[in-house]
Design an enzyme around this catalytic site. Structure first.
Site, PDB file in Angstrom:
ATOM      1  N   THR A  93      38.344  38.887  42.890  1.00  0.00           N
ATOM      2  CA  THR A  93      38.589  37.439  42.893  1.00  0.00           C
ATOM      3  C   THR A  93      37.943  36.874  44.155  1.00  0.00           C
ATOM      4  OG1 THR A  93      40.712  37.726  41.788  1.00  0.00           O
ATOM      5  CG2 THR A  93      40.345  35.630  42.914  1.00  0.00           C
ATOM      6  N   LYS A 166      39.547  31.566  36.819  1.00  0.00           N
ATOM      7  CA  LYS A 166      40.606  32.346  37.472  1.00  0.00           C
ATOM      8  C   LYS A 166      41.371  31.497  38.501  1.00  0.00           C
ATOM      9  CE  LYS A 166      42.669  35.802  39.693  1.00  0.00           C
ATOM     10  NZ  LYS A 166      43.752  36.603  39.176  1.00  0.00           N
ATOM     11  N   LYS A 241      45.898  33.607  48.841  1.00  0.00           N
ATOM     12  CA  LYS A 241      44.428  33.745  48.807  1.00  0.00           C
ATOM     13  C   LYS A 241      43.852  32.913  47.649  1.00  0.00           C
ATOM     14  CE  LYS A 241      40.881  36.947  47.264  1.00  0.00           C
ATOM     15  NZ  LYS A 241      40.505  38.246  46.743  1.00  0.00           N
TER      16      LYS A 241
HETATM   17  P1  NAD Z   1      43.038  46.515  47.542  1.00  0.00           P
HETATM   18  O1  NAD Z   1      42.941  46.059  48.954  1.00  0.00           O
HETATM   19  O2  NAD Z   1      44.169  47.397  47.124  1.00  0.00           O
HETATM   20  O3  NAD Z   1      41.674  47.292  47.141  1.00  0.00           O
HETATM   21  C1  NAD Z   1      40.415  46.974  47.632  1.00  0.00           C
HETATM   22  C2  NAD Z   1      39.698  48.286  47.938  1.00  0.00           C
HETATM   23  O4  NAD Z   1      38.369  48.012  48.367  1.00  0.00           O
HETATM   24  C3  NAD Z   1      40.368  49.080  49.057  1.00  0.00           C
HETATM   25  O5  NAD Z   1      40.714  50.371  48.587  1.00  0.00           O
HETATM   26  C4  NAD Z   1      39.289  49.134  50.150  1.00  0.00           C
HETATM   27  O6  NAD Z   1      39.288  50.368  50.866  1.00  0.00           O
HETATM   28  C5  NAD Z   1      38.025  48.973  49.336  1.00  0.00           C
HETATM   29  N1  NAD Z   1      36.890  48.499  50.120  1.00  0.00           N
HETATM   30  C6  NAD Z   1      36.850  47.492  51.021  1.00  0.00           C
HETATM   31  N2  NAD Z   1      35.603  47.358  51.514  1.00  0.00           N
HETATM   32  C7  NAD Z   1      34.835  48.292  50.898  1.00  0.00           C
HETATM   33  C8  NAD Z   1      33.472  48.656  50.968  1.00  0.00           C
HETATM   34  N3  NAD Z   1      32.624  48.020  51.802  1.00  0.00           N
HETATM   35  N4  NAD Z   1      33.029  49.680  50.201  1.00  0.00           N
HETATM   36  C9  NAD Z   1      33.886  50.329  49.383  1.00  0.00           C
HETATM   37  N5  NAD Z   1      35.197  50.039  49.252  1.00  0.00           N
HETATM   38  C10 NAD Z   1      35.670  49.039  50.016  1.00  0.00           C
HETATM   39  O7  NAD Z   1      42.988  45.203  46.649  1.00  0.00           O
HETATM   40  P2  NAD Z   1      43.405  45.056  45.090  1.00  0.00           P
HETATM   41  O8  NAD Z   1      44.816  44.647  45.003  1.00  0.00           O
HETATM   42  O9  NAD Z   1      42.920  46.254  44.354  1.00  0.00           O
HETATM   43  O10 NAD Z   1      42.543  43.768  44.707  1.00  0.00           O
HETATM   44  C11 NAD Z   1      41.144  43.852  44.476  1.00  0.00           C
HETATM   45  C12 NAD Z   1      40.673  42.500  43.985  1.00  0.00           C
HETATM   46  O11 NAD Z   1      41.375  42.155  42.785  1.00  0.00           O
HETATM   47  C13 NAD Z   1      40.914  41.359  44.974  1.00  0.00           C
HETATM   48  O12 NAD Z   1      39.813  40.507  44.948  1.00  0.00           O
HETATM   49  C14 NAD Z   1      42.185  40.693  44.424  1.00  0.00           C
HETATM   50  O13 NAD Z   1      42.264  39.325  44.762  1.00  0.00           O
HETATM   51  C15 NAD Z   1      41.988  40.885  42.933  1.00  0.00           C
HETATM   52  N6  NAD Z   1      43.238  40.889  42.143  1.00  0.00           N
HETATM   53  C16 NAD Z   1      44.319  41.593  42.565  1.00  0.00           C
HETATM   54  C17 NAD Z   1      45.488  41.595  41.796  1.00  0.00           C
HETATM   55  C18 NAD Z   1      46.715  42.377  42.231  1.00  0.00           C
HETATM   56  O14 NAD Z   1      47.783  42.175  41.652  1.00  0.00           O
HETATM   57  N7  NAD Z   1      46.606  43.289  43.195  1.00  0.00           N
HETATM   58  C19 NAD Z   1      45.527  40.872  40.596  1.00  0.00           C
HETATM   59  C20 NAD Z   1      44.396  40.186  40.168  1.00  0.00           C
HETATM   60  C21 NAD Z   1      43.249  40.209  40.956  1.00  0.00           C
END
Ligand code: NAD
Length: 289
Positions: A93, A166, A241
């Site tokens: 997102t 979204k 966010k």
């Molecule tokens: P998260 O922080 O758990 O996961 C993100 C991952 O990206 C982490 O494991 C981190 O180590 C990795 N990362 C960061 N920089 C990196 C890089 N340069 N190279 C490789 N890996 C890297 O976040 P999440 O909850 O999985 O959310 C991910 C996305 O999905 C976000 O944009 C969030 O807004 C969106 N989202 C989350 C939810 C939710 O309920 N968690 C729901 C809908 C959308």
């Protein structure tokens, strides 16, 4: 298909596992050792860099925290590294402007923005809803890949349209959750039994998803994070966010979003008070104090 997957966090880990279950060869990378190990246990081939994960991919899927990271990873590790015929799919997102800029920087590649609705449970279960921005040909290629991770894949329009859908959707969600919470808090102060109020309002015109699928009051409506002391679910910090993305997009577009802006202020205060890790329905505590 050979899929390069970058970002194996709360959401990405379950999504990559579902691509493996669907029979794809998934080469996965995350900066975190623990996330890479978990992906290995789920049947992914673990890569030791993002470049290695995507270098031979037919499809690249990214699920990263924010727009700045997405832009950097596409510039450094994906564009010019993935085969020119690869389809690029960003499920993070992020803001609409960055999504469009990244797609422009990936010229020559087919690319879609494909953010998701549904939280960690839906990512694990393969029941996410994808909102997809990109041209028709790129959407047609992305659809079967996304279908392995979700229950619905909807073409929202051109590049950035998935992100626009979204943030508009989540602005409604944030505002209706705040409205539902303040109404339940007021109902309590006015001496109403909250189950009775739910029975009335869930069948009347105050009904919304925030009330009937995700009621912020323990013991009222279907089981929700309120029944688990607001653990699990969708963190208030993530709602903040998304509301910030929505209000920033509104400012850039010259649109008035007073309800979204007020919801953003309330979630900002809630997060500043140290509650950003609680489920977003915990904002009801603001009105119960
Ligand atoms: P998260 O922080 O758990 O996961 C993100 C991952 O990206 C982490 O494991 C981190 O180590 C990795 N990362 C960061 N920089 C990196 C890089 N340069 N190279 C490789 N890996 C890297 O976040 P999440 O909850 O999985 O959310 C991910 C996305 O999905 C976000 O944009 C969030 O807004 C969106 N989202 C989350 C939810 C939710 O309920 N968690 C729901 C809908 C959308």
């Amino acid at each position: 298909m050979r899929i390069g997957f970058v970002g194996l966090g709360n959401m990405g880990s379950g999504m990559a596992a579902n691509l493996v279950k669907a029979g794809h060869a998934v080469r996965a990378f995350d900066l975190s050792d623990a996330a890479r190990a978990r992906a290995g246990e789920a049947g992914c081939m673990v890569a030791d860099s993002a470049r290695a994960a995507v270098a031979e991919a037919d499809v690249v899927v990214t699920m990263l925290p924010n727009g700045a990271i997405v832009e950097r990873v596409y510039a450094d590790d994906i564009v010019g590294v993935s085969p020119p015929a690869a389809l690029l799919v960003d499920c993070s997102t992020i803001d609409v402007a960055t999504a469009r800029r990244v797609a422009e920087s990936a010229q020559g590649y087919a690319m879609v923005d494909a953010p998701v609705s549904g939280g960690i449970a839906a990512a694990n279960a393969g029941t996410l809803t994808f909102m997809v921005g990109g041209d028709g040909a790129a959407f047609a290629r992305a659809e079967p890949v996304l279908a392995a991770m979700g229950k619905a894949v909807i073409h929202a329009g051109g590049s950035g349209a998935g992100q626009a859908a979204k943030i508009c959707n989540n602005m409604i969600l944030g505002a209706t959750m705040v409205a539902t919470c303040e109404a339940f808090a007021l109902a309590e102060r006015l001496g109403l039994d909250l189950r009775t109020f739910y029975d009335i309002s869930s069948k009347a015109s105050g009904q919304s998803w925030s009330m009937t699928s995700y009621c912020p009051v323990a013991g009222v409506g279907p089981v929700s994070p309120a029944d688990r002391d607001f653990t699990g679910g969708f963190a208030a910090a993530l709602m903040l966010k998304d509301l910030r993305l929505a209000t920033e997009a509104a400012a850039a577009a010259g649109a008035e979003v007073p309800m979204g802006a007020r919801a953003a202020e309330l979630y900002a205060a809630f997060a500043e008070a140290g509650h950003g890790g609680l489920d977003f329905s915990a904002i009801i505590r603001t009105f119960q104090q």
